[in-house]
Design a protein around this motif. Structure first.
Motif, PDB file in Angstrom:
ATOM      1  N   GLU A   1      53.204  38.653  40.624  1.00  0.00           N
ATOM      2  CA  GLU A   1      53.612  38.716  39.220  1.00  0.00           C
ATOM      3  C   GLU A   1      52.405  38.715  38.288  1.00  0.00           C
ATOM      4  O   GLU A   1      52.546  38.468  37.097  1.00  0.00           O
ATOM      5  N   VAL A   2      51.231  39.017  38.839  1.00  0.00           N
ATOM      6  CA  VAL A   2      50.006  38.995  38.036  1.00  0.00           C
ATOM      7  C   VAL A   2      49.341  40.366  38.001  1.00  0.00           C
ATOM      8  O   VAL A   2      49.280  41.017  36.958  1.00  0.00           O
ATOM      9  N   ASP A   3      48.830  40.817  39.158  1.00  0.00           N
ATOM     10  CA  ASP A   3      48.041  42.053  39.178  1.00  0.00           C
ATOM     11  C   ASP A   3      48.145  42.800  40.501  1.00  0.00           C
ATOM     12  O   ASP A   3      47.204  43.472  40.907  1.00  0.00           O
ATOM     13  N   MET A   4      49.283  42.721  41.156  1.00  0.00           N
ATOM     14  CA  MET A   4      49.423  43.384  42.452  1.00  0.00           C
ATOM     15  C   MET A   4      49.269  44.896  42.351  1.00  0.00           C
ATOM     16  O   MET A   4      48.773  45.538  43.287  1.00  0.00           O
ATOM     17  N   LEU A   5      49.660  45.493  41.252  1.00  0.00           N
ATOM     18  CA  LEU A   5      49.473  46.942  41.095  1.00  0.00           C
ATOM     19  C   LEU A   5      47.991  47.293  41.100  1.00  0.00           C
ATOM     20  O   LEU A   5      47.576  48.299  41.687  1.00  0.00           O
ATOM     21  N   ASP A   6      47.170  46.477  40.445  1.00  0.00           N
ATOM     22  CA  ASP A   6      45.731  46.726  40.422  1.00  0.00           C
ATOM     23  C   ASP A   6      45.111  46.486  41.798  1.00  0.00           C
ATOM     24  O   ASP A   6      44.210  47.217  42.219  1.00  0.00           O
ATOM     25  N   ILE A   7      45.589  45.473  42.493  1.00  0.00           N
ATOM     26  CA  ILE A   7      45.085  45.203  43.838  1.00  0.00           C
ATOM     27  C   ILE A   7      45.410  46.370  44.763  1.00  0.00           C
ATOM     28  O   ILE A   7      44.580  46.794  45.578  1.00  0.00           O
ATOM     29  N   ARG A   8      46.602  46.919  44.641  1.00  0.00           N
ATOM     30  CA  ARG A   8      46.976  48.090  45.449  1.00  0.00           C
ATOM     31  C   ARG A   8      46.052  49.268  45.177  1.00  0.00           C
ATOM     32  O   ARG A   8      45.614  49.965  46.100  1.00  0.00           O
ATOM     33  N   GLN A   9      45.757  49.499  43.904  1.00  0.00           N
ATOM     34  CA  GLN A   9      44.848  50.600  43.560  1.00  0.00           C
ATOM     35  C   GLN A   9      43.467  50.375  44.162  1.00  0.00           C
ATOM     36  O   GLN A   9      42.840  51.307  44.692  1.00  0.00           O
ATOM     37  N   GLU A  10      42.968  49.150  44.066  1.00  0.00           N
ATOM     38  CA  GLU A  10      41.652  48.839  44.606  1.00  0.00           C
ATOM     39  C   GLU A  10      41.644  48.961  46.126  1.00  0.00           C
ATOM     40  O   GLU A  10      40.665  49.424  46.717  1.00  0.00           O
TER      41      GLU A  10
END
Length: 465
Positions: free
Chosen positions: A424-433
């Motif tokens: 619920e924080v930044d999983m979308l950004d982690i996936r991109q990285e």
């Protein structure tokens, strides 16, 4: 999968018949949710494509005329490059409509294809085919079914690591509209009652509720059944699945406090876990963790750290645990340059490094400020991972996940902690990285390299990845 009696009378949740059919009065149909209501896909009469069937059309669905496609093996030329008009065929395209090019912003920004408000209807996706990643349900998400998503190393030079600049909500789990704890615990009770446990039902429910909607389920379960939900879960499921479910039922601060406790008092100190949590949480989150830790374990977090660590690492952790970092978004560039020079002088051409200089700057300055201070070349090893977490949090977590799935043994606790705490924080950004660094999607990495974790996370909604 049937859930008799939920809700009582007028329908059930999940549906009582068929995998996705919603009974009248069910709980509760949301605008654009799955299954589609009237006007959704499959097309209704008059929608595109014509006919009542799914795409591709069945025989006879195309308009009558000279035939489509032509029998001679090629498409006949037509004025303007389009298909020749047929008797009874599609009406002539109007400016800005299909088959012309979509307006600025793409099809998703315009009403069409039967979806109110434009774009594909949002809501729960269907169960993916074996080995296939389900479609994400958040707006603006990459399409995993498109070529290149999760496959192959990106072409061209690898861009330098930098914090994600995406704005807005970057998690993969959101509040479920109209969630009712008393109804939700009925689903959980039925999933655990009788012979065997319906793990998919547990995953579907917990995976579609945010943390603030999951935590009240423990009180609602005891109110409804006079039993402890955590105890029932422990008696019904084991291993990683048990750890995952129990982690999801804890409030964020309670979960972090329990992970810190395990990192300090477990078999050996898990230094990476201590750095991970204390370097990535906000001041308010760290202060709340301190309160919970003292209440739960009868000892302050600072005392626990001091009794189990030593040297500069202890001083670094104690400083981070104060939750007193500057959190201003503005950056004084001249000050950042001065401090970069200080850290350079403190760490270069010396037998030892002046670790107090690093401690004072790394633990007190804001994260935007530290991103302007180039300290990688001279940072003491004890500060290295804290610096990586601060300067590019998403890249740091992508690396942590990758390492958790490598080698002879996998670090299941690390994998679960990161997936639950960042969902619920930044999983979308982690996936991109993750995709940028390793040339494959996080979903693929879990499904291929970590089979049993894949089985846990791969519910109908694949809620964490």
């Amino acid at each position: 999968m049937s859930y008799p009696g939920y809700p009582p009378a007028g329908g059930s949740y999940p549906p009582a018949s068929g995998p996705y059919q919603q009974a009248p009065g069910g709980y509760p149909p949301q605008p654009g949710a799955y299954p589609p209501q009237g006007g959704y896909y499959p097309p209704q009469p008059g929608a595109y494509p014509p006919g009542g069937g799914y795409y591709p059309p069945q025989p006879g669905a195309y308009p009558p005329g000279a035939g489509y496609p032509p029998q001679d093996g090629g498409y006949p030329a037509a004025p303007g490059g389009g298909f020749p008009p047929q008797a009874g065929g599609y009406p002539a395209a109007q400016p800005g409509t299909y088959p012309n090019m979509p307006p600025a912003g793409g099809w998703g920004g315009q009403p069409g294809f039967g979806a109110p408000g434009g774009g594909m209807p949002q809501g729960y996706p269907g169960v993916p085919a074996p080995g296939q990643q389900p479609m994400p349900v958040y707006p603006g998400a990459p399409n995993p079914s498109m070529p290149g998503y999760g496959g192959g190393v990106p072409t061209g030079p690898t861009p330098p690591a930098a914090p994600a600049v995406n704005k807005g909500y970057r998690g993969t789990i959101k509040d479920f509209p109209g969630a009712d704890p008393l109804r939700d615990v009925e689903v959980l009770r039925k999933a655990m009652k009788g012979f065997g446990t319906d793990e998919n039902a547990i995953i579907e429910l917990l995976g579609s509720r945010s943390n603030k909607q999951r935590v009240p389920l423990k009180a609602a379960y005891k109110t409804t059944y006079g039993k402890d939900l955590v105890s029932d879960i422990k008696s019904e499921v084991k291993g990683d699945f048990e750890d995952l479910v129990l982690a999801m039922l804890k409030a964020h601060a309670h979960f972090d406090a329990s992970e810190l406790k395990e990192a300090i008092s477990g078999a050996g100190t898990d230094e990476a876990c201590l750095i991970e949590i204390l370097s990535s949480r906000s001041n308010a989150e760290i202060l709340e963790i301190n309160k919970v830790y003292k209440a739960e374990y009868g000892k302050s977090l600072e005392d626990a750290i001091s009794s189990d660590t030593s040297g500069h690492f202890r001083r670094l952790l104690v400083s981070l645990s104060q939750g007193n970092r500057d959190e201003k978004e503005t950056v004084d560039i001249s000050l950042a340059k001065q401090e970069a020079q200080k850290l350079h002088a403190a760490g270069e051409n010396k037998v030892g490094t002046d670790e107090s200089q690093f401690n004072a700057i790394l633990c007190a300055r804001s994260k935007p400020h530290l991103r302007q201070v180039q300290v990688y070349n001279h940072v003491p090893s004890v500060c290295f991972f804290s610096v990586k977490c601060i300067k590019n949090t998403a890249a740091y977590f992508a690396e942590r996940l990758h390492k958790a799935m490598q080698g002879v043994g996998t670090k299941d606790r690390t994998l679960i902690r990161i997936m639950v705490s960042r969902s619920e924080v930044d999983m979308l950004d982690i996936r991109q990285e993750y995709l940028r660094q390793y040339g494959k999607s996080l979903y693929t990495a879990i499904s291929v390299s970590h089979t049993h974790m894949y089985n846990i996370l791969h519910g109908p909604y694949t809620f964490l990845v």
